[in-house]
Design a protein around this motif. Structure first.
Motif, PDB file in Angstrom:
ATOM      1  N   LYS A 141       0.481  71.049  29.707  1.00 27.93           N
ATOM      2  CA  LYS A 141       1.029  69.774  30.263  1.00 27.93           C
ATOM      3  C   LYS A 141       1.153  69.685  31.607  1.00 27.93           C
ATOM      4  O   LYS A 141       2.275  68.294  31.626  1.00 27.93           O
ATOM      5  CB  LYS A 141       2.867  70.380  29.434  1.00 27.93           C
ATOM      6  CG  LYS A 141       2.899  71.034  27.497  1.00 27.93           C
ATOM      7  CD  LYS A 141       4.320  70.790  27.823  1.00 27.93           C
ATOM      8  CE  LYS A 141       4.413  71.611  26.609  1.00 27.93           C
ATOM      9  NZ  LYS A 141       5.801  71.982  25.977  1.00 27.93           N
ATOM     10  N   HIS A 142       0.513  69.673  32.309  1.00 28.33           N
ATOM     11  CA  HIS A 142       0.637  70.013  34.144  1.00 28.33           C
ATOM     12  C   HIS A 142       0.611  68.661  34.407  1.00 28.33           C
ATOM     13  O   HIS A 142      -0.572  68.233  33.341  1.00 28.33           O
ATOM     14  CB  HIS A 142       0.700  71.191  35.019  1.00 28.33           C
ATOM     15  CG  HIS A 142      -1.194  70.878  34.673  1.00 28.33           C
ATOM     16  ND1 HIS A 142      -1.425  69.710  35.707  1.00 28.33           N
ATOM     17  CD2 HIS A 142      -2.091  71.451  34.442  1.00 28.33           C
ATOM     18  CE1 HIS A 142      -2.756  69.627  35.937  1.00 28.33           C
ATOM     19  NE2 HIS A 142      -3.607  70.698  35.087  1.00 28.33           N
ATOM     20  N   HIS A 143       0.345  67.802  35.088  1.00 24.36           N
ATOM     21  CA  HIS A 143       0.104  66.559  35.224  1.00 24.36           C
ATOM     22  C   HIS A 143      -0.376  66.466  36.744  1.00 24.36           C
ATOM     23  O   HIS A 143      -0.228  65.106  38.061  1.00 24.36           O
ATOM     24  CB  HIS A 143       1.296  65.079  35.251  1.00 24.36           C
ATOM     25  CG  HIS A 143       2.216  64.533  33.510  1.00 24.36           C
ATOM     26  ND1 HIS A 143       0.952  64.547  32.831  1.00 24.36           N
ATOM     27  CD2 HIS A 143       2.965  65.790  33.446  1.00 24.36           C
ATOM     28  CE1 HIS A 143       1.498  64.568  31.511  1.00 24.36           C
ATOM     29  NE2 HIS A 143       2.513  65.424  31.652  1.00 24.36           N
TER      30      HIS A 143
END
Length: 350
Positions: free
Chosen positions: A120-122
């Protein structure tokens, strides 16, 4: 053909930065090039990386061109100023400061516990607080096996958790005391406070500043980081957590006295030992009759989290005490940072 990565280490000259270099050298990450970044005061110094001297450069927003991965441990203000620029230039950042830990869109990761959240990292992944990391490594397998209703933790945190200058101050105070001279305190309990107390031959029940409710910010971090890592949200009521954090005159290695309520009166201490003995990243040292239990000197220089003194609360079935120790500069900082990076590479998330 295996891809290799350009890696920048931000805060390379600090106690954790030096250990990030060491851990990266031992990691499974295919590295093409390493860039060392620090403040202007450190620019021009040379550090050894894989037996090759590398010159430290001043960190600026333009330092990240061509960089695939940033491993950062230069302080929260520096991370806030520079990491968004690194992300814009295409890098993925693993940050060992508190700058982004509570940001809703930033995963707070201990690989043994919540590796899946990396998906889920941005662009930024946060490394949790050192005292939180070792505790959740031990508690997550117990939560999965038996459930977990409440955690009460008292920490015994080493001086190095406050940085190299703080560790040097402990050494200096120790010598001053042995020489029967007044001890000079400029850093502990926390550098920004108006008043300071010596740590040598002392205990300080304050780590970081105090909040309005009487908890220190370190205690606040342990409470809310534990919930975010183990439950997915910093205020999740599924697990009740409270903490008392104490600085002790130990160089390296945090100790924690942890009391848990599983909510299951049929669970035994033998059940806990069985689960923990198979848990990733955990070493059980629990033979009190032979004086075998975790100590900071046991943990120093090792990546594992050590657990011992596992015993039931005889008056509350399903509740247990345990003692948890880890090297705060390795599993609590540098190794967890590099371990996250290894997972990013292995899971094709860079």
């Amino acid at each position: 053909m295996t891809r290799s990565y350009n890696v920048a280490i931000l805060g390379a000259t600090g106690a954790v930065g030096n250990r990030i270099i060491e851990q990266l050298e031992q990691a499974t990450i295919p590295v093409n090039h390493v860039k060392l970044l620090a403040s202007s005061r450190s620019a021009g110094k040379q550090l050894m990386v894989s037996n090759t001297p590398v010159t430290v450069e001043e960190a600026t927003p333009d330092s990240f061109a061509g960089v695939d991965l940033v491993l950062a441990s230069a302080g929260g203000a520096v991370s806030k100023a520079l990491l968004p620029a690194a992300v814009k230039q295409g890098a993925v950042c693993v940050d060992n400061t508190s700058a982004f830990r509570m940001a809703p869109m930033v995963p707070l990761v201990v690989p043994e516990v919540n590796r899946a959240s990396l998906k889920k990292h941005h662009g930024i992944i946060a490394n949790p607080n050192c005292s939180t990391i070792q505790m959740v490594v031990a508690l997550a397998p117990l939560q999965q096996a038996f459930g977990l209703k409440q955690v009460i933790v008292s920490t015994y945190q080493a001086a190095s958790g406050a940085g190299q200058q703080a560790l040097n101050e402990l050494y200096a105070e120790t010598q001053q005391h042995l020489d029967q001279q007044p001890m000079t305190a400029n850093i502990f309990p926390t550098k920004g406070d108006a008043q300071h107390h010596p740590l040598a031959f002392n205990l300080l029940p304050q780590i970081d500043v105090f909040e309005d409710d009487g908890y220190s910010h370190e205690e606040w971090k342990m409470i809310h980081e534990t919930k975010k890592i183990m439950c997915g949200e910093m205020n999740d009521p599924a697990i009740k957590v409270t903490a008392t954090c104490v600085r002790v005159p130990v160089a390296i290695g945090h100790g924690e006295s942890v009391y848990i309520d599983t909510g299951d009166p049929t669970v035994t201490a033998a059940d806990l030992r069985r689960v923990l003995s198979k848990a990733p990243g955990v070493v059980v040292l629990d033979d009190p009759s032979n004086q075998v239990y975790p100590q900071p000197l046991t943990a120093e220089g090792h990546r594992e989290t050590y657990v011992g003194r596992i015993r039931p609360d005889s008056e509350n079935p399903g509740c247990f005490n345990m003692w948890i120790v880890a090297d705060n500069l390795l599993k609590g900082a540098a190794w967890n940072t590099v371990q996250i990076a290894e997972c990013l590479v292995a899971d094709h998330l860079l």
